[in-house]
Design an enzyme around this catalytic site. Sequence first.
Site, PDB file in Angstrom:
ATOM      1  N   LYS A   1       0.816  -1.217   0.000  1.00  0.00           N
ATOM      2  CA  LYS A   1       0.000   0.000   0.000  1.00  0.00           C
ATOM      3  C   LYS A   1       0.850   1.268   0.000  1.00  0.00           C
ATOM      4  CE  LYS A   1      -4.243  -1.844   2.037  1.00  0.00           C
ATOM      5  NZ  LYS A   1      -5.175  -1.838   3.189  1.00  0.00           N
TER       6      LYS A   1
ATOM      7  N   ARG B   1      -3.411 -10.074   5.560  1.00  0.00           N
ATOM      8  CA  ARG B   1      -4.009 -10.092   4.221  1.00  0.00           C
ATOM      9  C   ARG B   1      -2.963  -9.555   3.245  1.00  0.00           C
ATOM     10  NH1 ARG B   1      -6.873  -6.669   0.745  1.00  0.00           N
ATOM     11  NH2 ARG B   1      -8.509  -7.724  -0.468  1.00  0.00           N
TER      12      ARG B   1
END
Length: 283
Positions: A231, A265
């Site tokens: 991210k 995740r």
Amino acid sequence: MAEKNFFEPKQSLNIKGKLIDLSSPKVMGILNVTPDSFYSSSRTKSIDEALTKAAQFLNEGATFIDVGGYSSRPGAKDIAMNEEIDRLVPVVESLAKAFPDAVISIDTFRAKVAEETILAGAHIINDIAAGDMDEQMFETVAKLQVPYMIMHMQGNPQNMQQNPFYDNVLLDVIDYLAKKVAALKALHIHDVIIDPGFGFGKTIEHNYELLKQMEAFKIFKLPILAGFSRKGMIYKTLGTSAAEALNGTSVLNTIALQKGAGILRVHDVKEAVECVKLVGMLG
């Protein structure tokens, strides 16, 4: 015994009668069936590609496969519900047939999508909006009686990164999740996983403040999911790109495990499983 159960954190999920032990952290592989996910290498263009990637995830040690048909990257295009269902259901049916022992999670905020994919063979609903984008979601999950992952997000994928603001990001996120957990318990939804929502309606500083104080989420006595994989909080800080953010992802995954994460995740399962094994050696 009742007092012991009350004070001890929940360390298992009931998947259609099969218990998934979370006393040791588990890894969730991200399987995108979208054309516009922020990390291009995570996209699959066919059922065969999805099956190949799922097989790789399982061989590398993933416990969960999280299938998404709606990109939730900042500024992502909104798609119709029927299009999301059409993307997901054939993939879920194929995964359930090819890997009958795999645990399939569905990344959706729509109740109808949740219902259709669970009927197709999925096991868990992963809702980035925690019911805020579909008022039927909580009742649907209660009817389906499946584990439910709730995430904190300020706004929606289209506007969440437009000047996010908090009085106190940790307390605001905890307050939000506490209200959601109470509402879910009232509906007798007991298998709940919480996700602080790294990268969703938060500045880079907000994200690192949440990570710094991540132990605070243990107050819920529920499994905690951490999703940092490739991210912006990593690659923007380092001045690189999502494609170059694997090392940074492993660093943050390691920190999250030390602070209580029960599920990672990720796009890169092998490396995350290695993080779990190495941190586990610390006891």
